[in-house]
Enzyme design. Structure first.
Site: not given
Ligand code: ARG
Length: 467
Positions: A29, A116, A165-166, A287, A293, A295, A300, A327, A332, A335
């Site tokens: 990650s 975790n 409206t509408h 454009s 144009k 825009n 948009e 967990y 993961q 994020k």
């Molecule tokens: N990169 C992991 C996450 O974002 C960290 C936790 C990983 N934990 C594990 N037991 N593999 O969740």
């Protein structure tokens, strides 16, 4: 089968060989959680102080780890930090480097801790740091709306346009009223995000992998060190709760939806058909093929990117659905949607804010659209109501006059003047600029309530800013 990875991970002890390249490529990650680097370092600072606080580390060991963490912070902030192939995530990278720098005390950093609890602690810290920045951008947008509303005015020369409206012209409204409608919606967004931050304000540190530790950890101490309002109540919940991410994503989705509604209006307003506003060149695009144009691409994209932000929310909810305690690696996936939604909403707020701040309104076009005689129909019916006619009958009388004028039997002014129950006094309501002055309901679209509303909104924005 490909080569096994040369370098070992944090968890290599139990394994005979290193991980496959495909495993690292798929499960790492680091490419996205690098953004948590400062939060992770701060989390480690609190943890190591916590360990010394309960005498698991000596003060010397603590200080040596803190010094190493400072070095890592310097390296990361300057861009000098060198990641190793075994750095699966930001947590691994920081710990690896701390241990390289300070040796044995560094190897004690992860005592009583798991990634975790560590990763979600970092993510909560990140939210507490970053969500207020988005809120500031929402407030900046409100200030622009307020400034433009004030400039559009409520007096004799106030700018007004058709309210719809509408997407059919309904009744004239002051431009200030229209602009502030969006301002209040953003106020709810601010409240919602701040409310979500309350639930984010809980420290999971000390929950370990899922159950806490046999070591005498003090989660209250680390929660306090990190500036959290409180520590977790239940370790299983602490490591698996991502409600706060979902709530923030919902808050951001609502912002994105509000921006998309403004975007759609400005696409219409800047078209030749409406001609209500002209974009500043700096906030318009051309454009590649059509030389004439100009825009409204910002507008948009504000409309288009809402889909993606909603997708971030739905994606996370789908990840969370059905996950057993505690967990799971699925978490993961919390994020990227969060980071994406924050990025997109921040960019959209800044761009749309600039676009609205610099655009030129075209009052003549707005007013002439709002001065179409039939826009006075409701005022004519209410004129009859004031004279004692039941509203349903008044509606029918005026409706019949509108039908006749549309059939070419004469102008509405002439027909109203000739109508015994209406006459010249009623016909005066059709004159340009009169209709918009007629709405007096508190919170309504006429000059008096809008003047009050502008004051209220200015106070409200000042309060949103203070909090
Ligand atoms: N990169 C992991 C996450 O974002 C960290 C936790 C990983 N934990 C594990 N037991 N593999 O969740």
């Amino acid at each position: 089968m490909t080569e096994q990875h040369d370098s070992k991970t944090l968890w290599h002890g139990r394994f005979a060989g290193g991980p496959a390249d495909e495993l690292m490529a798929y499960t790492a990650s680091l490419p996205f959680d690098q953004r948590l680097w400062l939060d992770d370092i701060n989390c480690s600072r609190a943890h190591v102080k916590g360990l010394a606080h309960v005498n698991i580390l000596t003060n010397d060991e603590r200080d040596s780890v803190l010094a190493a963490l400072q070095t890592v912070e310097n390296e990361m902030s300057s861009g000098a930090f060198v990641y190793a192939p075994s750095d699966e995530d930001i947590h691994t990278a920081v710990e690896r480097r701390v241990t390289e720098i300070c040796g044995a005390p560094g190897a004690k950093l992860h005592t009583g801790r798991s990634r975790n609890d560590q990763s979600v602690t970092g993510l909560r810290l990140w939210c507490k740091r970053e969500v207020p920045k988005v809120i500031n951008r929402i407030i900046a947008m409100q200030e622009t709306l307020l400034a433009r509303a004030t400039e559009a005015g409520v007096g004799d020369d106030a700018v007004y346009l058709p309210g719809y409206t509408h997407v059919q012209r309904a009744q004239p409204v002051l431009l200030a009223h229209h602009l502030l409608a969006h301002g209040w919606a953003f106020g709810r967004d601010i409240d919602r995000l701040r409310d979500a931050l309350k639930r984010a304000d809980v420290s999971p540190l000390g929950a370990g992998a899922l159950a806490g530790s046999s070591l005498p950890l003090d989660p209250s101490f680390t929660a306090h060190e990190l500036g959290f309002a409180q520590p977790f109540e239940n370790s299983l919940d602490a490591v698996s709760d991502r409600d706060f991410v979902a709530e923030i994503l919902f808050g951001l989705s609502m912002v994105a939806i509000h921006l998309s509604r403004i975007g759609e209006e400005w696409v219409l307003w800047t078209s030749d058909e409406f001609g209500f506003a002209v974009l500043d060149d700096a906030y318009a695009t051309g454009s590649s093929m059509l030389p004439q144009k100009k825009n409204a691409d910002i507008a948009e994209l504000a409309r288009g990117k809402a889909g993606r932000v909603i997708g971030d929310l739905v994606g996370l909810l789908t990840t969370l659905k059905g996950l057993p305690l505690a967990y799971n690696r699925d978490l993961q996936e919390d994020k990227e949607p969060l980071f994406d939604a924050m990025d997109q909403v921040s960019l959209a707020l800044a761009a749309l804010n600039g676009m609205i701040a610099t655009a030129r309104f075209v009052p003549e076009r707005m007013k002439s659209a709002a001065d179409a005689p039939t826009m006075a129909a409701t005022d004519l019916a209410e004129f009859l109501v004031r004279a004692g006619t039941p509203f349903r009958d008044a509606h029918a009388i005026v409706g019949a006059l509108v039908r006749r004028t549309l059939a070419g039997e004469g102008s509405l002014v002439d027909l109203v003047t000739a109508e015994p129950t209406l006459g010249a006094e009623a016909a005066a309501l059709i004159a340009p600029g009169v209709g918009v002055t007629m709405r007096t309901t508190p919170g309504g679209a006429g000059p008096k309530p809008v003047a009050e509303q502008i004051k209220k909104f200015a106070t409200a924005v000042a309060n949103w800013k203070l909090l």
